[in-house]
Enzyme design. Structure first.
Site, PDB file in Angstrom:
ATOM      1  N   GLY A  15     -20.830 -38.070   2.977  1.00 19.30           N
ATOM      2  CA  GLY A  15     -21.973 -37.746   3.833  1.00 19.30           C
ATOM      3  C   GLY A  15     -23.021 -38.835   3.937  1.00 19.30           C
ATOM      4  N   MET A  93     -12.397 -35.265   8.504  1.00 19.53           N
ATOM      5  CA  MET A  93     -11.032 -35.801   8.492  1.00 19.53           C
ATOM      6  C   MET A  93     -10.020 -34.776   9.012  1.00 19.53           C
ATOM      7  SD  MET A  93     -12.012 -38.691   7.614  1.00 19.53           S
ATOM      8  CE  MET A  93     -10.654 -39.750   7.163  1.00 19.53           C
ATOM      9  N   LEU A  95      -8.190 -33.297  12.878  1.00 14.57           N
ATOM     10  CA  LEU A  95      -8.052 -33.449  14.325  1.00 14.57           C
ATOM     11  C   LEU A  95      -8.674 -32.234  15.020  1.00 14.57           C
ATOM     12  CD1 LEU A  95      -6.652 -35.599  16.134  1.00 14.57           C
ATOM     13  CD2 LEU A  95      -4.654 -34.108  16.165  1.00 14.57           C
ATOM     14  N   ASN A 110     -17.451 -39.083  17.634  1.00 11.76           N
ATOM     15  CA  ASN A 110     -16.928 -39.430  16.303  1.00 11.76           C
ATOM     16  C   ASN A 110     -17.256 -40.889  16.010  1.00 11.76           C
ATOM     17  OD1 ASN A 110     -15.309 -39.191  13.918  1.00 11.76           O
ATOM     18  ND2 ASN A 110     -13.656 -40.261  14.979  1.00 11.76           N
ATOM     19  N   HIS A 112     -15.676 -44.150  13.780  1.00 11.95           N
ATOM     20  CA  HIS A 112     -14.424 -44.562  13.145  1.00 11.95           C
ATOM     21  C   HIS A 112     -14.563 -45.993  12.642  1.00 11.95           C
ATOM     22  CE1 HIS A 112     -10.134 -44.352  12.345  1.00 11.95           C
ATOM     23  NE2 HIS A 112     -10.045 -45.585  12.835  1.00 11.95           N
TER      24      HIS A 112
HETATM   25  C1  GAR Z   1     -17.070 -43.260   7.548  1.00 15.41           C
HETATM   26  O1  GAR Z   1     -16.924 -44.613   7.226  1.00 15.41           O
HETATM   27  C2  GAR Z   1     -16.378 -42.942   8.858  1.00 15.41           C
HETATM   28  O2  GAR Z   1     -16.325 -44.026   9.737  1.00 15.41           O
HETATM   29  C3  GAR Z   1     -14.994 -42.562   8.389  1.00 15.41           C
HETATM   30  O3  GAR Z   1     -15.207 -41.847   7.208  1.00 15.41           O
HETATM   31  C4  GAR Z   1     -16.350 -42.364   6.543  1.00 15.41           C
HETATM   32  C5  GAR Z   1     -17.199 -41.206   6.080  1.00 15.41           C
HETATM   33  O4  GAR Z   1     -18.195 -41.642   5.226  1.00 15.41           O
HETATM   34  N1  GAR Z   1     -14.333 -41.768   9.376  1.00 15.41           N
HETATM   35  C6  GAR Z   1     -13.030 -41.826   9.631  1.00 15.41           C
HETATM   36  O5  GAR Z   1     -12.261 -42.540   9.034  1.00 15.41           O
HETATM   37  C7  GAR Z   1     -12.577 -40.912  10.755  1.00 15.41           C
HETATM   38  N2  GAR Z   1     -11.251 -41.215  11.183  1.00 15.41           N
HETATM   39  P1  GAR Z   1     -19.442 -40.732   4.893  1.00 15.41           P
HETATM   40  O6  GAR Z   1     -18.916 -39.362   4.467  1.00 15.41           O
HETATM   41  O7  GAR Z   1     -20.118 -41.448   3.749  1.00 15.41           O
HETATM   42  O8  GAR Z   1     -20.303 -40.647   6.131  1.00 15.41           O
END
Ligand code: GAR
Length: 195
Positions: A15, A93, A95, A110, A112
């Protein structure tokens, strides 16, 4: 004064992007409010962060539902109860299925950790390191029915330095995410109307 745009943040993990959005709101850089946090992992750290901010949190486990359409309908009920305008996926995470899409497409984005269309799906950072690319980055895009395939809204590149570890590249990418995501959300919501 018109009512603030309400965001729902969907997350599955730490988060840090959620936190960056809250910070941008507090700093007056993002004119919105977080109306709901949605999380599919009951142990995720994002839940504690949301509670510290006194945000309503909807926690669910996909295995408790017969199929995606059923838990997505449960999410929609929560979103409607909290009058949410935009859905912000921040490390969610999973779809997104047709039930949520039908209701929120065009208001659901989103982030990524790669320059899409390169390296969609899981562990984009590991994929980039394995491929040996010299440049990777961050993409913010609308959600469609594919895996990280929706229309691109914003991108920022990162140089991948020789010998960079997964952790180092992730830290660099997340620093960019924490700035780019709130800025992009602000641009989007200042353009559109709420539902
Ligand atoms: C982030 O870096 C985001 O870009 C990635 O998960 C991380 C979540 O971090 N998302 C993906 O890979 C989606 N395919 P967080 O929970 O610290 O925000």
């Amino acid at each position: 004064m018109s009512a603030k745009i309400k965001l729902a943040i969907f997350a599955s993990g730490t988060g840090s992007n959620y936190q960056a959005i809250e910070q941008a709101i507090r700093a007056g850089k993002l004119e919105a409010e977080v109306g709901l946090v949605v999380c599919d992992q009951p142990e995720a750290k994002v839940i504690e962060k949301a509670r510290q901010n006194n945000r309503p949190v909807f926690i669910f486990k996909a295995v408790d539902y017969q199929e995606k359409a059923v838990f997505e309908q449960a999410i929609i009920n929560e979103l409607e109860m909290h009058a949410v305008d935009w859905i912000i996926l921040a490390g969610y995470m999973r779809l997104v299925g047709s039930t949520l899409l039908k209701r929120y497409q065009g208001r659901m984005i989103n982030i990524h950790p790669s320059l899409l269309p390169a390296f969609p799906g899981l562990d984009a950072i590991g994929q980039a390191l394995k491929a040996g690319v010299k440049v990777s980055g961050v993409t913010i895009h609308y959600i469609d029915s594919g895996m990280d395939t929706g229309e691109i809204i914003a991108q920022e590149a990162v140089n991948v330095k020789i010998g960079m570890t997964h952790e180092q590249l992730q830290t660099t990418i997340q620093q960019i995410e924490h700035d780019l995501y709130p800025r992009t959300i602000q641009q989007l919501i200042s353009k559109g109307d709420s539902f």
